[in-house]
Motif scaffolding. Structure first.
Motif, PDB file in Angstrom:
ATOM      1  N   MET A  62       0.836  -1.209   0.000  1.00 17.61           N
ATOM      2  CA  MET A  62       0.000   0.000   0.000  1.00 17.61           C
ATOM      3  C   MET A  62       0.861   1.245   0.000  1.00 17.61           C
ATOM      4  O   MET A  62       1.850   1.315   0.719  1.00 17.61           O
ATOM      5  N   ALA A  63       0.451   2.185  -0.810  1.00 21.91           N
ATOM      6  CA  ALA A  63       1.213   3.432  -0.845  1.00 21.91           C
ATOM      7  C   ALA A  63       1.026   4.189   0.457  1.00 21.91           C
ATOM      8  O   ALA A  63      -0.059   4.184   1.018  1.00 21.91           O
ATOM      9  N   ARG A  64       2.073   4.841   0.899  1.00 30.27           N
ATOM     10  CA  ARG A  64       2.012   5.549   2.177  1.00 30.27           C
ATOM     11  C   ARG A  64       2.141   7.044   1.945  1.00 30.27           C
ATOM     12  O   ARG A  64       3.001   7.499   1.200  1.00 30.27           O
ATOM     13  N   VAL A  65       1.269   7.800   2.575  1.00 33.81           N
ATOM     14  CA  VAL A  65       1.318   9.244   2.441  1.00 33.81           C
ATOM     15  C   VAL A  65       1.451   9.870   3.824  1.00 33.81           C
ATOM     16  O   VAL A  65       0.859   9.388   4.789  1.00 33.81           O
ATOM     17  N   LEU A  66       2.268  10.920   3.890  1.00 32.03           N
ATOM     18  CA  LEU A  66       2.408  11.669   5.136  1.00 32.03           C
ATOM     19  C   LEU A  66       1.683  13.005   4.973  1.00 32.03           C
ATOM     20  O   LEU A  66       1.996  13.782   4.069  1.00 32.03           O
ATOM     21  N   VAL A  67       0.697  13.220   5.826  1.00 31.67           N
ATOM     22  CA  VAL A  67      -0.055  14.477   5.802  1.00 31.67           C
ATOM     23  C   VAL A  67       0.481  15.379   6.902  1.00 31.67           C
ATOM     24  O   VAL A  67       0.505  14.992   8.066  1.00 31.67           O
ATOM     25  N   VAL A  68       0.939  16.563   6.540  1.00 31.55           N
ATOM     26  CA  VAL A  68       1.471  17.488   7.541  1.00 31.55           C
ATOM     27  C   VAL A  68       0.596  18.739   7.556  1.00 31.55           C
ATOM     28  O   VAL A  68       0.600  19.533   6.606  1.00 31.55           O
ATOM     29  N   ASP A  69      -0.217  18.890   8.585  1.00 34.89           N
ATOM     30  CA  ASP A  69      -1.111  20.048   8.679  1.00 34.89           C
ATOM     31  C   ASP A  69      -1.463  20.233  10.147  1.00 34.89           C
ATOM     32  O   ASP A  69      -1.668  19.255  10.867  1.00 34.89           O
ATOM     33  N   ASP A  70      -1.535  21.481  10.612  1.00 35.05           N
ATOM     34  CA  ASP A  70      -1.820  21.697  12.029  1.00 35.05           C
ATOM     35  C   ASP A  70      -3.311  21.635  12.333  1.00 35.05           C
ATOM     36  O   ASP A  70      -3.700  21.548  13.485  1.00 35.05           O
ATOM     37  N   ALA A  71      -4.158  21.717  11.334  1.00 36.87           N
ATOM     38  CA  ALA A  71      -5.598  21.725  11.593  1.00 36.87           C
ATOM     39  C   ALA A  71      -6.148  20.295  11.612  1.00 36.87           C
ATOM     40  O   ALA A  71      -6.063  19.571  10.624  1.00 36.87           O
ATOM     41  N   THR A  72      -6.669  19.909  12.748  1.00 34.88           N
ATOM     42  CA  THR A  72      -7.159  18.545  12.931  1.00 34.88           C
ATOM     43  C   THR A  72      -8.221  18.180  11.899  1.00 34.88           C
ATOM     44  O   THR A  72      -8.212  17.095  11.337  1.00 34.88           O
ATOM     45  N   THR A  73      -9.133  19.113  11.675  1.00 29.55           N
ATOM     46  CA  THR A  73     -10.222  18.831  10.748  1.00 29.55           C
ATOM     47  C   THR A  73      -9.692  18.593   9.339  1.00 29.55           C
ATOM     48  O   THR A  73     -10.151  17.701   8.631  1.00 29.55           O
ATOM     49  N   VAL A  74      -8.717  19.420   8.968  1.00 27.87           N
ATOM     50  CA  VAL A  74      -8.156  19.281   7.629  1.00 27.87           C
ATOM     51  C   VAL A  74      -7.454  17.928   7.491  1.00 27.87           C
ATOM     52  O   VAL A  74      -7.622  17.220   6.496  1.00 27.87           O
ATOM     53  N   ARG A  75      -6.717  17.564   8.521  1.00 25.02           N
ATOM     54  CA  ARG A  75      -6.046  16.242   8.464  1.00 25.02           C
ATOM     55  C   ARG A  75      -7.066  15.126   8.316  1.00 25.02           C
ATOM     56  O   ARG A  75      -6.887  14.186   7.558  1.00 25.02           O
TER      57      ARG A  75
END
Lengths: 87, 123, 870
Positions: free
Chosen positions: B1-14
């Motif tokens: 499975m491809a792995r993505v790292l999401v970097v964002d300070d907003a919980t909702t956006v993550r």
């Protein structure tokens, strides 16, 4: 005191502050068919108006303040008093 | 499975990215700022980075600059997403090492398709 | 998916608003770059996140606030108090919308109008004199409540509006507003341009017996002939409870009633159009009136006819035509609702997406890389190109593939090679994407906005100050934030209930052990049960501590609103007050803190209103012009103590005494015995303030009895100490938690009752000879203090016991408020932990008891409410 108990009705006049809320409520609760005369009422705290709305006495006199009038528009009207006092 | 790292300070956006990207077939890892992102990248390997710009502690630009200089992240495609839509904003993202710049809010389909192509998992 | 996302958004948004709000107050105090950054980031994040939802007005408003902050951060704008007001008001409005989102999953219908007003206000500071404010007066869709108004009122409003601006606004004061000193009716009464208003009950009043006159349940709907900004300004202190929208007079033309399909209306429509075409207004009015005499008054058509008759002499043709259309059934174009939704376009082939990404790579290579980034960036671009290959045209794929394979040269050479290859037979995606963007937003990455040819090697924003080296703070925990769970309070409450039940149920084991010993005579078995009981007891206690810790909140949760409140009130009163907050980390149960919130607001208001003097008066009294209000919290044993202290004028005990005497609250005899401290505490007495306008007294009083009853309801107490000229300190004592109560059971005339342990000071034996009568009251001396005695059996009205006076009376000394009282009982039994449940059903009216508790052996125990008995 901004409200008086006359023989035939409760008389609100001048500025009626929030502190009158409870005594007024007691007075209205204790009367079978209460009549309230507002001819001399200049201003009443919202709490006073709520007491009137909740107890729904018959109203005599036209309140000068439009907000007072709007609050009491649904209340029954009492006929003008028998003698004298402007209503 | 491809792995993505999401970097964002907003919980909702993550959470939103997670929903979209999991639906698109990714395993999603989250970081709340660039600093945490770098830490995650040292521990795990990723096929794609999805990065916000404005974050506390370390912003998205700094994260990308550092990442491009790190063996773990230097060649990992990076998608930068921010609210700013002026031309200089995307230029700044590209200067810092982003491969694609999208303006928030990103439609789910846009994000899913771009992410799949850039991660090499689109069929 | 959206709903879960929204549920996530709401608490996050509140948190961000809180950060921004408190940052703003911080910033006003001292120009603090960190505070500004925090505010900025909070607002920025809120803007970005809100874009995920259909809340355009919210996003726009937050955007405007952000724009303003950008100027402040750049130093182009100084943060005047008025600007802070504007920003705080906007944040309040956003908070209000978040509440609406939570309850209805959408913004209030008038959000757009409100937003325009706020944005215009914010923009005023942004671009000085530029008349961007023109947007404000642009009318908005009218609020939905107008449709509920009687026709006559609407027509009266229409008449009054003439051609001036019209504003429709509603104001829903929150229930507790009286405690803050608000008088909504007065505020409405003084509103500019009042034309017509309606007062609506938000919920029916409670039956008269339980009716609470101090709970505001009204909602005001008002039409003002005044500009929106003027109205909004009038309502600025209650902005979070009001919504204001500019409307056009046409918006007042509302139609109600069932459709009537009679042919007669079609005939009328044709005739009416002819009248209108000939500008025969009188004819039109006459025709409408004539038809009204024939048809019933309740239909939608009849309603339209009345409007036509009313409007015919004066109105423009457009609204009249629309009304005629409503009657005749053939709606003219424009009224049909445009229902075309956002259809999801068929998935574009990934080739298009891949081409866009490739175009982006060309753009990437066209921008000079930041220091140290170039090499890694080329590697990443290569990866991306490689991954795009399966989706592009085969010829292009093979060419790109060859370019990727032919390595050599430095970064610059490779950059050039890649750019050429990408440009060679690129599909013109950028343009297409831009063209398609409006109709197919779902497939067009916004990247298309990048200029096609960024300058070669041109440094972009190299001198920008914002690109800073990362500044990780080594002192802070760098392993990321503590992992937090957001849990619905109901779940924790349910858990707490179980824990409380467990605590009680485990008490049953102790009974069981005793019974086993008595019935079967097996001491061994009894002991084993007791051992088991000890184990469960320990676990239950651990569990209880754990769950209680979840429910504990720092008092800062309650205190945090005060900087704003104090600021707003002092600005309004023209006073100068510093607020000092201490001990905000003190923790207490969430429910306890919530019960504290309103009384506290009330007390703070009182201090500011009546306690702290104006700067002039203070100077005259030789005090610093700036007053100080101290709000502090600390834990004492199982209680949390909150103090509201001011350095104002204090309360004059003699003034209180006279007033209490005049109102018959105390007798002259009682007054003679009271210490000054006892006298000032009379302000808490019910009925103290109802006799006279309180502001006459240089103290406080407005509803302090309300404060006391609220605090007592939560199981606490409140008292006050004051020195004339030096200030007043109100102290509130509340239990840390309300869930499990430690009680001691007492026996009176063969019955058992519970008494809360916290209030018990000690138990003593008193000989009858030690009991003295002072003023018809029994008392006894306990270590030099005179303690009044209360015979519980008498207070409870229990039957008189026949037996003789015992040699010694068992007396339980309890603390009620700060007084000590001795309670004469027959004996003490045991201590235990119980859950006290409020009295309900048949017991609800019983005075003297605070609740019931279920005992381990199944019996129900009545728990005494001591203040009732004394």
């Amino acid at each position: 005191m901004p409200f008086d108990l006359r023989d035939d009705c409760l008389l609100l006049h001048g500025h009626c502050p929030i502190e009158e809320g409870e005594p007024l409520l007691d007075a209205l609760r204790g009367t079978a068919c209460p009549v309230v005369d507002l001819s001399g009422l200049e201003q009443a705290h919202t709490a006073i108006l709520q007491v009137l709305m909740a107890t729904a006495p018959a109203i005599r006199g036209c309140p000068a303040d439009p907000v007072v009038a709007a609050c009491l528009v649904a209340l029954p009207r009492a006929e003008a008093p028998g003698e004298g006092r402007a209503g | 499975m491809a792995r993505v790292l999401v970097v964002d300070d907003a919980t909702t956006v993550r959470m939103y990215y997670r929903d979209v990207l999991e639906e698109a077939g990714f395993t999603v890892e989250e970081a709340v700022n660039g600093f945490e992102g770098l830490e995650k990248a040292i521990e795990q390997s990723f096929d794609l980075l999805v990065v916000d710009v404005n974050m506390p502690k370390m912003d998205g630009y700094a994260f990308l600059r550092q990442g491009r200089a790190m063996p773990e992240l230097r060649a990992v495609p990076a998608l930068m997403i921010s609210t700013e839509s002026e031309p200089q904003d995307s230029a700044r993202a590209y200067a810092a090492g982003a491969n694609l710049y999208l303006v928030k809010p990103v439609q789910p389909q846009t994000l899913a398709e771009a992410a799949r192509v850039m991660a090499g998992i689109a069929s | 998916m959206k709903n879960a996302l929204l549920a996530q958004f709401i608490p996050e948004a509140r948190e961000l608003l809180e950060i921004a709000g408190s940052g703003m107050l911080q910033l006003e105090k001292s120009n603090d770059a960190d505070a500004l950054n925090d505010i900025f980031r909070a607002v920025h994040t809120l803007k970005g996140t809100s874009g995920l939802f259909d809340v355009a007005p919210l996003t726009t408003l937050v955007h405007a606030a952000e724009d303003l902050l950008v100027e402040v951060r750049a130093g182009a704008l100084t943060l005047e108090p008025e600007i802070v007001d504007g920003l705080l008001d906007s944040l309040d409005l956003v908070g209000h919308w978040i509440d609406a989102l939570e309850s209805r999953e959408q913004l209030p219908p008038d959000a757009d109008g409100m937003m325009k007003g706020r944005v215009a206000a914010l923009r005023r500071w942004l671009d000085g004199s530029t008349p961007k404010g023109a947007a404000v007066t642009e009318p908005q869709p009218a609020p939905a409540w107008i449709a509920g108004w009687p026709e006559e009122d609407l027509r009266a409003a229409y008449r009054a509006a003439a051609d001036g601006p019209l504003t429709a606004w509603s104001y829903e004061p929150d229930e507790a507003c009286f405690f803050r000193g608000d008088d909504p009716a007065h505020l409405v009464s003084g509103a500019p341009g009042l034309v017509r208003l309606r007062v609506v009950l938000r919920q029916p009043f409670a039956p008269l017996e339980t009716f609470d006159p101090f709970l505001c349940l009204l909602r005001f709907e008002v039409i003002s002939a005044a500009a929106t900004e003027v109205v909004a300004d009038h309502l600025r202190y209650v902005a979070d409870q009001a919504s204001v929208a500019a409307i056009r007079s046409e918006d007042l033309i509302g139609l109600a009633g069932p459709q009537d399909a009679s042919e007669i209306f079609g005939d009328f429509a044709a005739q009416a159009r002819r009248h209108l075409a000939a500008d025969d207004r009188n004819g039109l009015a006459a025709a409408a009136e004539a038809l009204l005499r024939i048809v019933g008054p309740d239909s939608r058509q009849a309603c339209a006819l009345r409007w036509i008759a009313f409007l015919a002499p004066s109105a423009a043709p457009d609204p009249l035509l629309r009304l005629i259309g409503e009657i005749g059934g053939d709606c003219p174009a424009g009224t049909a609702v445009n229902q075309e939704g956002s259809e999801i376009a068929p998935a574009a082939p990934l080739r298009h997406v891949a081409e866009q990404i490739l175009a982006a790579q060309a753009a990437v290579l066209g921008v000079a890389a930041d220091d140290g980034v170039a090499e890694g960036r080329i590697a990443a671009v290569r990866t991306v190109i490689d991954r795009c290959l399966p989706h592009v045209a085969p010829a292009r794929a093979s060419r790109l593939s060859q370019t990727l394979a032919s390595r050599g040269g430095d970064d610059a050479a490779e950059t050039r090679r890649l750019r050429e290859a990408l440009a060679a037979d690129a599909e013109p995606v950028a343009l297409t994407a831009q063209d398609r963007a409006p109709s197919v937003p779902a497939t067009a990455p916004s990247e298309a906005r990048l200029p096609a040819g960024a300058p070669d090697g041109g440094s972009v924003d190299a001198g920008s100050t914002e690109i800073k080296a990362p500044e990780p703070k080594p002192t802070e925990e760098s392993r990321g934030p503590v992992r937090m769970l957001r849990v619905e309070q109901g779940k924790v409450d349910a858990l707490m209930n179980f824990v409380a039940e467990l605590t009680v149920a485990k008490n049953g084991l102790a009974y069981l052990a005793e019974r086993v010993e008595q019935v079967s005579g097996s001491r061994q078995l009894g002991r084993e049960i007791k051992e088991q009981y000890a184990v469960i007891d320990r676990i239950a206690q651990g569990l209880q501590v754990g769950v209680m810790a979840i429910r504990m909140m720092p008092v800062s949760q309650v205190f945090q609103r005060f900087p704003r409140l104090v600021r707003d009130i002092t600005r309004k009163l023209g006073k100068d007050v510093t607020l000092v907050i201490q001990g905000e980390d003190t923790e207490a149960d969430k429910n306890v803190l919530e019960s504290l919130a309103d009384p506290l607001i009330h007390m703070v208001r009182n201090s500011l209103d009546h306690g702290i003097e104006t700067p002039e008066a203070r100077r005259a009294a030789g005090k610093p012009a700036q007053g100080t209000l101290r709000l502090s919290a600390r834990q004492e044993n199982d209680n949390v103590i909150i103090e509201v202290a001011d350095d104002g004028g204090g309360i004059d005990p003699q003034a209180v005494r006279e007033k209490a005497l005049r109102s018959g609250l105390i007798t002259a005899e009682q007054a003679a015995q009271m210490s000054p401290e006892e006298l000032v505490n009379l302000v808490f007495a019910a009925g103290f303030s109802t006799r006279e306008q309180v502001s006459d007294l240089s103290g406080r009083g407005v509803g302090m009895d309300v404060v006391r009853s609220a605090v007592r309801k939560a199981g606490g107490d409140v008292w006050l100490s004051s020195r004339v000229g030096a200030g007043t300190c109100v102290t509130v004592q509340l239990p840390l938690t309300m869930a499990v109560t430690r009680i001691v059971t007492i026996a009176v005339r063969g019955q058992q009752f519970g008494v809360v342990m916290d209030s018990v000071v000690e138990t003593v034996k008193v000989r009858p000879s030690q009991i003295h009568r002072i003023k018809q009251r029994e008392t006894f001396i306990l270590r030099d203090a005179v303690i009044p005695l209360v015979r519980l059996a008498d207070s409870l009205g229990l039957p008189v016991a026949g037996d003789a006076v015992p040699e010694e009376e068992a007396v339980m000394v309890v603390r009620v408020g700060r007084e000590r009282v001795g309670i004469v009982v027959d004996g003490f039994r045991e201590r235990m932990e119980v859950i006290v449940r409020p009295l309900d059903g048949l017991l609800a009216g019983l005075s003297g008891f605070s609740g019931t508790a279920l005992l381990g052996d199944g019996r129900v125990l009545l728990v005494l409410n001591l203040p009732d008995l004394i």
